[in-house]
Design a protein around this motif. Structure first.
Motif, short mmCIF file in Angstrom:
data_model
loop_
_atom_site.label_atom_id
_atom_site.label_comp_id
_atom_site.label_asym_id
_atom_site.label_seq_id
_atom_site.Cartn_x
_atom_site.Cartn_y
_atom_site.Cartn_z
N LEU A 206 26.11 38.08 58.39
CA LEU A 206 26.35 38.21 56.95
C LEU A 206 27.28 39.38 56.66
CD1 LEU A 206 22.77 37.51 55.52
CD2 LEU A 206 24.83 36.12 55.15
N ALA A 207 27.04 40.53 57.32
CA ALA A 207 27.89 41.70 57.10
C ALA A 207 29.33 41.42 57.54
CB ALA A 207 27.33 42.90 57.85
N MET A 208 29.51 40.79 58.70
CA MET A 208 30.85 40.50 59.20
C MET A 208 31.56 39.46 58.34
SD MET A 208 30.41 40.66 63.32
CE MET A 208 32.18 40.43 63.54
N GLU A 209 30.82 38.46 57.86
CA GLU A 209 31.42 37.45 57.01
C GLU A 209 31.96 38.06 55.72
OE1 GLU A 209 30.22 33.21 54.81
OE2 GLU A 209 28.68 34.44 55.78
N ARG A 210 31.22 39.01 55.14
CA ARG A 210 31.65 39.65 53.90
C ARG A 210 32.86 40.54 54.14
NH1 ARG A 210 25.28 40.59 52.49
NH2 ARG A 210 24.94 38.46 51.71
N MET A 211 32.92 41.17 55.29
CA MET A 211 34.11 41.95 55.63
C MET A 211 35.33 41.04 55.76
SD MET A 211 34.81 44.22 59.07
CE MET A 211 34.76 42.70 60.06
N GLN A 212 35.15 39.89 56.42
CA GLN A 212 36.25 38.94 56.56
C GLN A 212 36.72 38.41 55.22
OE1 GLN A 212 34.52 37.26 60.82
NE2 GLN A 212 35.24 35.80 59.31
N MET A 213 35.80 38.19 54.28
CA MET A 213 36.18 37.70 52.96
C MET A 213 37.07 38.72 52.24
SD MET A 213 35.18 34.66 52.48
CE MET A 213 35.56 34.61 50.73
N GLU A 214 36.78 40.00 52.39
CA GLU A 214 37.64 41.01 51.78
C GLU A 214 39.03 40.96 52.38
OE1 GLU A 214 36.21 44.98 51.57
OE2 GLU A 214 34.72 44.50 50.04
N ALA A 215 39.13 40.73 53.70
CA ALA A 215 40.43 40.63 54.34
C ALA A 215 41.20 39.41 53.84
CB ALA A 215 40.27 40.56 55.86
N HIS A 216 40.50 38.29 53.62
CA HIS A 216 41.15 37.10 53.05
C HIS A 216 41.71 37.41 51.67
CE1 HIS A 216 40.47 33.98 55.99
NE2 HIS A 216 39.18 34.30 56.10
N GLU A 217 40.95 38.16 50.86
CA GLU A 217 41.41 38.49 49.51
C GLU A 217 42.63 39.39 49.55
OE1 GLU A 217 38.01 40.21 47.66
OE2 GLU A 217 36.90 38.32 47.52
N GLU A 218 42.76 40.20 50.60
CA GLU A 218 43.93 41.07 50.75
C GLU A 218 45.13 40.33 51.36
OE1 GLU A 218 44.55 44.14 49.87
OE2 GLU A 218 42.57 44.66 49.08
N LYS A 219 44.91 39.05 51.73
CA LYS A 219 45.95 38.24 52.39
C LYS A 219 46.40 38.90 53.70
CE LYS A 219 47.69 36.07 48.16
NZ LYS A 219 46.60 36.55 47.32
N ALA A 220 45.43 39.41 54.44
CA ALA A 220 45.70 40.07 55.71
C ALA A 220 45.80 39.05 56.84
CB ALA A 220 44.59 41.08 56.02
N GLU A 221 46.50 39.45 57.90
CA GLU A 221 46.55 38.60 59.09
C GLU A 221 45.32 38.81 59.96
OE1 GLU A 221 49.17 38.93 62.96
OE2 GLU A 221 50.27 37.83 61.42
N GLY A 222 44.76 40.01 59.93
CA GLY A 222 43.58 40.29 60.74
C GLY A 222 43.01 41.66 60.43
N ILE A 223 41.98 42.02 61.16
CA ILE A 223 41.28 43.30 60.99
C ILE A 223 41.24 44.00 62.34
CG2 ILE A 223 39.19 44.42 60.14
CD1 ILE A 223 38.43 41.76 58.82
#
Length: 269
Positions: A206-223
Motif C-alpha cells: 500500500l505504501a509503495m503503491e501510493r508513492m508510485q501514484m505520486e510519481a504518475h501525477e508528476e509524469k515521471a519516468e521512474g523513481i
C-alpha cells in the motif's frame, strides 16, 4: 498557519541569503564539502537551507485484536503532517527564487508535550541554476525536490536525467495478534507465521503503491533512491507505519551517456 504563510523570523533569515538580486548575501547549506563542490560543478549555486515544520496532533484509532487492518486515521495524519512540512519548505525555496531543493530529509520528532503529538520537519538546500534559471523546475512550475546526495544529483544530471519531486507513500497498519492456541502449536516448530507475513506484505504494498501514484501525477519516468522505513512511533508493537520515499525523475534528452566507473583511492584515515 498554512503553506503560504512563513513565520516572521523565517522571512528575516531568508532576506540575508545569497540569491538573484542579492549577491552580497551568504548561502547556508547542510551539504558536505564534496557535495557542495559537485552541485556547483553540475551548474547550480546553493542558496540557502530551507526548512518546513508542522507540529501535529495525531488522532486515536483502536485496532481489532485479531484483525490485520489499515489504521486510516493514523495514515491520514502522518501523510498530511509531512505534506504540511514539505509545502512550507517549498514556500521558503519559492521565496528565494530557487530552482530546486537537494538533499531533502523528512524527520519525525516527539517531545514531552504529549504522546499523541509530533513535529514533522522537512529540510534541504535550495539551489539555483546558473545558466538556465527556471528550466529545472517541476511540471507544475514549483522548485524540484530531491533526497539524493550531492554526488548522486551530479551523476543523475551527467547521465541526462533530472529530478522532479520527492514522492512518498504511507500506510499505518495494525498487525493482528497471534491466538494462544496457535502460539502453543508453533512452540518448537519451524513454521511461517502467515498472518504476520501477509499483514506486513500488504502494508508495504500500500505504501509503495501510493508513492508510485505520486510519481504518475508528476509524469515521471521512474523513481530512484527508494527507501522503505518501518516505525511504530510509540503506538505499540502491533501498529507500524510503513513509509516509502524516493525521487521521481524524468529524462532531459534521448541519449544518455553513462560514465564508466573509476577506481578511487581514498586519502582519508
Amino acid at each position: 498557519m498554512n503553506g503560504e504563510d512563513l513565520p516572521k523570523h523565517a522571512l528575516e533569515r531568508l532576506q540575508g541569503l545569497r540569491r538573484q538580486g542579492h549577491p552580497g548575501g551568504v548561502f547556508t547549506s547542510d551539504l558536505s564539502v564534496n557535495e557542495y563542490l559537485l552541485v556547483r560543478d553540475a551548474g547550480f549555486e546553493p542558496i540557502g537551507l530551507v526548512v518546513g515544520s508542522s507540529i501535529y496532533h495525531i488522532g486515536y484509532q483502536q485496532g481489532a485484536w485479531r484483525q490485520s487492518m489499515e489504521m486510516d486515521v493514523l495514515t491520514q495524519a502522518m501523510y498530511h503532517a509531512r505534506e504540511l512540512a514539505m509545502s512550507r519548505m517549498d514556500e521558503e525555496a519559492q521565496a528565494l527564487g530557487a530552482d530546486g531543493v537537494v538533499g531533502v530529509r523528512i524527520e519525525v520528532n516527539r517531545y514531552e508535550w504529549g504522546a499523541d503529538m509530533a513535529e514533522f520537519m522537512a529540510i534541504g538546500t535550495a539551489v539555483a541554476s546558473r545558466e538556465t534559471p527556471g528550466k529545472f523546475r517541476s511540471n507544475t512550475g514549483k522548485p524540484f525536490t530531491s533526497d539524493l546526495s550531492g554526488q548522486d544529483f551530479w551523476t543523475l544530471l551527467q547521465a541526462g536525467y533530472r529530478p522532479l519531486s520527492l514522492v512518498m507513500g504511507s500506510c499505518v497498519y495494525h498487525v493482528a495478534h497471534q491466538g494462544m492456541l496457535q502460539a502453543m502449536r508453533n512452540v518448537g516448530q519451524n513454521v511461517e507465521l502467515t498472518n504476520f507475513t501477509q499483514a506486513l506484505y500488504d502494508a508495504r504494498e500500500l505504501a509503495m503503491e501510493r508513492m508510485q501514484m505520486e510519481a504518475h501525477e508528476e509524469k515521471a519516468e521512474g523513481i530512484v533512491g527508494v527507501r522503505l522505513e518501518e516505525k511504530s512511533h510509540g503506538w505499540g508493537s502491533h501498529v507500524i507505519e510503513f513509509f516509502a520515499v524516493g525521487t521521481a525523475v524524468t529524462p532531459m534528452r534521448e541519449d544518455h551517456s553513462i560514465a564508466r566507473p573509476q577506481m578511487i583511492l581514498s586519502l582519508n584515515d
